[in-house]
Design a protein around this motif. Structure first.
Motif, mmCIF file in Angstrom:
data_model
loop_
_atom_site.group_PDB
_atom_site.id
_atom_site.type_symbol
_atom_site.label_atom_id
_atom_site.label_comp_id
_atom_site.label_asym_id
_atom_site.label_seq_id
_atom_site.Cartn_x
_atom_site.Cartn_y
_atom_site.Cartn_z
ATOM 1 N N SER A 107 -1.754 9.213 -3.017
ATOM 2 C CA SER A 107 -1.507 9.979 -1.795
ATOM 3 C C SER A 107 -1.276 9.059 -0.614
ATOM 4 O O SER A 107 -0.390 9.298 0.218
ATOM 5 N N ALA A 108 -2.068 7.988 -0.536
ATOM 6 C CA ALA A 108 -1.919 7.049 0.578
ATOM 7 C C ALA A 108 -0.601 6.276 0.493
ATOM 8 O O ALA A 108 -0.054 5.847 1.510
ATOM 9 N N ALA A 109 -0.082 6.110 -0.729
ATOM 10 C CA ALA A 109 1.152 5.339 -0.911
ATOM 11 C C ALA A 109 2.393 6.118 -0.538
ATOM 12 O O ALA A 109 3.474 5.534 -0.386
ATOM 13 N N SER A 110 2.275 7.446 -0.391
ATOM 14 C CA SER A 110 3.437 8.297 -0.088
ATOM 15 C C SER A 110 4.530 8.100 -1.137
ATOM 16 O O SER A 110 5.719 7.956 -0.814
ATOM 17 N N ALA A 111 4.119 8.091 -2.410
ATOM 18 C CA ALA A 111 5.061 7.826 -3.500
ATOM 19 C C ALA A 111 6.078 8.946 -3.646
ATOM 20 O O ALA A 111 5.783 10.122 -3.436
ATOM 21 N N GLU A 112 7.296 8.566 -4.028
ATOM 22 C CA GLU A 112 8.349 9.531 -4.326
ATOM 23 C C GLU A 112 8.508 9.723 -5.826
ATOM 24 O O GLU A 112 9.110 10.705 -6.267
ATOM 25 N N ALA B 19 0.831 -1.212 0.000
ATOM 26 C CA ALA B 19 0.000 0.000 0.000
ATOM 27 C C ALA B 19 0.860 1.253 0.000
ATOM 28 O O ALA B 19 0.470 2.284 -0.555
ATOM 29 N N LYS B 20 2.056 1.168 0.605
ATOM 30 C CA LYS B 20 2.994 2.291 0.608
ATOM 31 C C LYS B 20 4.240 1.877 -0.161
ATOM 32 O O LYS B 20 4.819 0.816 0.088
ATOM 33 N N SER B 21 4.626 2.735 -1.101
ATOM 34 C CA SER B 21 5.774 2.401 -1.938
ATOM 35 C C SER B 21 6.406 3.677 -2.471
ATOM 36 O O SER B 21 5.695 4.639 -2.782
ATOM 37 N N ARG B 22 7.711 3.675 -2.594
ATOM 38 C CA ARG B 22 8.420 4.844 -3.133
ATOM 39 C C ARG B 22 8.119 5.004 -4.615
ATOM 40 O O ARG B 22 8.060 6.127 -5.118
ATOM 41 N N LEU B 23 7.923 3.885 -5.326
ATOM 42 C CA LEU B 23 7.658 3.902 -6.748
ATOM 43 C C LEU B 23 6.269 3.325 -7.010
ATOM 44 O O LEU B 23 5.956 2.217 -6.583
ATOM 45 N N VAL B 24 5.452 4.094 -7.746
ATOM 46 C CA VAL B 24 4.101 3.641 -8.103
ATOM 47 C C VAL B 24 3.967 3.702 -9.616
ATOM 48 O O VAL B 24 4.277 4.724 -10.249
ATOM 49 N N LEU B 25 3.484 2.595 -10.204
ATOM 50 C CA LEU B 25 3.227 2.510 -11.631
ATOM 51 C C LEU B 25 1.712 2.545 -11.859
ATOM 52 O O LEU B 25 0.946 1.918 -11.117
ATOM 53 N N VAL B 26 1.295 3.243 -12.909
ATOM 54 C CA VAL B 26 -0.133 3.348 -13.242
ATOM 55 C C VAL B 26 -0.303 2.990 -14.715
ATOM 56 O O VAL B 26 0.399 3.517 -15.580
ATOM 57 N N MET B 27 -1.294 2.094 -15.000
ATOM 58 C CA MET B 27 -1.514 1.680 -16.377
ATOM 59 C C MET B 27 -2.933 1.180 -16.563
ATOM 60 O O MET B 27 -3.608 0.783 -15.610
ATOM 61 N N ALA B 28 -3.399 1.199 -17.813
ATOM 62 C CA ALA B 28 -4.650 0.563 -18.183
ATOM 63 C C ALA B 28 -4.318 -0.830 -18.686
ATOM 64 O O ALA B 28 -3.359 -1.008 -19.435
ATOM 65 N N GLY B 29 -5.080 -1.824 -18.246
ATOM 66 C CA GLY B 29 -4.787 -3.188 -18.666
ATOM 67 C C GLY B 29 -4.813 -4.159 -17.507
ATOM 68 O O GLY B 29 -5.494 -3.936 -16.501
#
Length: 250
Positions: free
Chosen positions: A178-183, A120-130
């Motif tokens: 926002s909840a993930a505290s992504a960098e 749920a918390k990660s420095r790196l977040v990827l977003v994609m359709a699929g």
């Protein structure tokens, strides 16, 4: 001459005297009228049938108010009944029909189908359709992440069904970010880039450099399905991933 004829004659003579004196009106209740009448009648024999001098009872304004069994007159009872009827609610059958059922509300942000893979918390977040890490494209994406020196279980991947972009979906993704505290955020493919960056520009003009999404660095790049279809595109994507590594200090 009978008593009645004598009385009528006296009245006639009195009226003739009044006419000769110039009086054409007899005031009501005037003592001057009653006195001559009394004098004219004086000495006349008493009638055989005397009329009672007792006053007549006053005429009632309304019928007698007979009390009912409860000590209440019918008149008062009628008034009370009318007041009760006026204040009583209308019967259910006479009430207005219920309004038509309102259409169902649009689904809340929490109902948007978002698939989250990773912590749920990660420095790196990827977003994609699929389909996320599923399938051939997902396996290739997992290899790229591993080549960056990051374990797959350290990355949060947010994916959603293709063609379901919209304001609610974007709001739900922003809440997850926002909840993930992504960098650092990486959007994969043109659909995700348009959604998160709110831009209709071609992906080629959006990729290759960092933008800011609510203060968090965001980079757009190609979708892994494009890399599966054309392996010649991998080098450009890898160069972009090296920018992400430098941003994260890995």
């Amino acid at each position: 001459m009978s008593e009645q004829e004598s009385l009528v004659g006296s009245l006639r003579r009195y009226l003739e005297d009044l006419t000769e004196s110039g009086m054409d009106e007899i005031p009501y209740g005037d003592a001057s009228v009653t006195a001559p009448l009394a004098e004219a009648h004086q000495g006349a024999p008493e009638p055989s049938h005397a009329v009672s001098s007792a006053p007549l009872p006053a005429r009632a304004e309304r019928g007698p108010e007979v009390e009912s069994a409860g000590g209440e007159t019918p008149y008062a009872a009628a008034l009370a009944g009318a007041a009760t009827a006026a204040s009583s609610p209308a019967p259910a059958a006479a009430q207005a029909p219920a309004a038509a059922q309102a259409p169902a509300a649009a689904p809340a942000a929490g109902d948007v189908p978002i698939k989250a893979e990773g912590p749920a918390k990660s420095r790196l977040v990827l977003v994609m359709a699929g389909d996320g890490f599923a399938g051939e494209a997902g396996s290739l994406l997992a290899k790229i992440v591993g080549a960056m020196g990051i374990s797959r279980d350290q990355v949060l991947l947010l994916s959603y069904p293709k063609g379901s972009a919209g304001d609610e979906l974007r709001a739900a993704l922003l809440a997850r970010l926002s909840a993930a505290s992504a960098e650092c955020i990486v959007v994969l493919g043109e659909e995700a880039a348009h959604l998160m960056m709110k831009s209709a520009s071609p992906l080629e003009s959006l990729r290759g450099r960092f933008r800011s999404l609510r203060g968090v660095p965001l980079l757009a790049t190609l979708h892994p399905e494009q890399l599966v279809a054309d392996e010649g595109l991998k080098r450009g994507v890898w160069n972009e991933m090296k920018q992400v590594m430098a941003r994260l200090g890995s």
